[in-house]
Design a protein around this motif. Structure first.
Motif, PDB file in Angstrom:
ATOM      1  N   TRP A  48       0.895  -0.964   0.079  1.00 18.83           N
ATOM      2  CA  TRP A  48       0.085  -0.259  -0.028  1.00 18.83           C
ATOM      3  C   TRP A  48       0.843   1.013   0.034  1.00 18.83           C
ATOM      4  N   CYS A  49       1.912   1.123   0.791  1.00 16.57           N
ATOM      5  CA  CYS A  49       2.872   2.440   0.956  1.00 16.57           C
ATOM      6  C   CYS A  49       3.676   2.515  -0.394  1.00 16.57           C
ATOM      7  N   TYR A 181      -4.928   1.448  -2.865  1.00 17.57           N
ATOM      8  CA  TYR A 181      -5.574   1.419  -1.725  1.00 17.57           C
ATOM      9  C   TYR A 181      -5.647   2.670  -1.028  1.00 17.57           C
ATOM     10  N   TYR A 182      -4.495   3.305  -0.934  1.00 18.59           N
ATOM     11  CA  TYR A 182      -4.086   4.744   0.040  1.00 18.59           C
ATOM     12  C   TYR A 182      -5.130   5.713  -0.483  1.00 18.59           C
ATOM     13  N   ASN A 183      -5.153   5.924  -1.651  1.00 22.13           N
ATOM     14  CA  ASN A 183      -6.042   7.154  -2.636  1.00 22.13           C
ATOM     15  C   ASN A 183      -7.543   6.714  -1.963  1.00 22.13           C
ATOM     16  N   GLN A 184      -7.843   5.643  -1.812  1.00 23.17           N
ATOM     17  CA  GLN A 184      -9.319   5.285  -1.552  1.00 23.17           C
ATOM     18  C   GLN A 184      -9.549   5.028   0.021  1.00 23.17           C
ATOM     19  N   ASN A 185      -8.586   5.039   0.614  1.00 20.21           N
ATOM     20  CA  ASN A 185      -8.674   4.788   2.335  1.00 20.21           C
ATOM     21  C   ASN A 185      -7.899   5.773   3.139  1.00 20.21           C
ATOM     22  N   LYS A 186      -7.880   7.105   2.554  1.00 17.29           N
ATOM     23  CA  LYS A 186      -6.893   7.845   3.266  1.00 17.29           C
ATOM     24  C   LYS A 186      -7.259   8.311   4.670  1.00 17.29           C
ATOM     25  N   CYS A 191      -3.217   4.443   6.777  1.00 13.95           N
ATOM     26  CA  CYS A 191      -2.789   5.372   5.781  1.00 13.95           C
ATOM     27  C   CYS A 191      -2.327   6.568   6.562  1.00 13.95           C
ATOM     28  N   ALA A 192      -3.188   7.024   7.382  1.00 18.63           N
ATOM     29  CA  ALA A 192      -2.603   8.492   7.904  1.00 18.63           C
ATOM     30  C   ALA A 192      -1.364   8.372   8.663  1.00 18.63           C
TER      31      ALA A 192
END
Length: 212
Positions: A48-49, A181-186, A191-192
């Motif tokens: 994800w990172c 994943y990140y852009n949809q689960n910020k 993610c944060a």
């Protein structure tokens, strides 16, 4: 890191090409990309990172999280998390070398994860989180090894870089819910607290490499 990259790039011979090494090992990787595009495959902890980081870069056309380097055919995320398949969480990048070079991708890769820890990135522990560069030809192998040698010679991280350099085998694209994943689960805590700081670092240190 930028000064280091300049020194590194000066060591490379421009325009050199090489034949593929042990082609049978990399046959599953599509080498016949159109319009001069190239492939890079990196493992640097949670995919994800790494996916989120490389999606920021100009010249990067697609980033696919997936699994590589193991013994199980068609592994699932649950298989990978068991730590028994030998796979690493990785990303397959398709990029335009006229806009960003493989060496520049390596620079960002090493700047946005810890390449001095074995089978660990922060709280993520296990062989699936190892640091590894999966090469698809001799030139990528040469470039990656020379870059690591320079990082160690300059003692960039204060510790030895343990990143492995291997030839790519079959890359299995991860399940749909891992993509972007990140852009949809910020708003998610991981993610944060883990990914957003990496994105902030890329945007601060690599302004000249970002998409408009």
């Amino acid at each position: 890191m930028k000064t280091l990259l300049v020194s590194f790039l000066s060591l490379l011979t421009l325009g050199c090409q090489s034949k593929n090494k042990e082609l049978e090992k990399i046959e599953p990787i599509n080498m016949n990309l159109e319009n001069g595009k190239e492939i890079a495959i990196f493992a640097g902890g949670c995919f994800w990172c790494t996916e989120a980081v490389f999606l920021e870069l100009d010249g990067v056309e697609t980033v696919k999280p997936g699994y590589i380097g193991g013994k199980t055919t068609n592994p699932t995320y649950e298989d990978i998390c068991s730590g028994t398949t030998g796979h690493a969480e990785a990303i397959k990048i398709i990029f335009d070398p006229s806009k960003i070079s493989y060496g520049e991708l390596l620079e960002v890769f090493f700047a946005t994860h810890d390449p001095t820890t074995i089978n660990r990135q922060g709280a993520d522990v296990g062989s699936q989180y190892r640091s590894e560069v999966f090469c698809i030809n001799d030139e990528q192998e040469k470039t990656a090894k020379e870059y690591i040698d320079l990082l160690n010679a300059e003692n960039t991280f204060g510790k030895k870089v343990v990143t492995k350099v291997s030839y790519a085998t079959t890359f299995y694209v991860a399940e749909d819910y891992h993509q972007n994943y990140y852009n949809q689960n910020k708003d998610k805590s991981y993610c944060a607290y883990v990914i957003t700081p990496k994105i902030d670092k890329v945007r601060k240190e690599f302004k000249d490499k970002l998409k408009n």
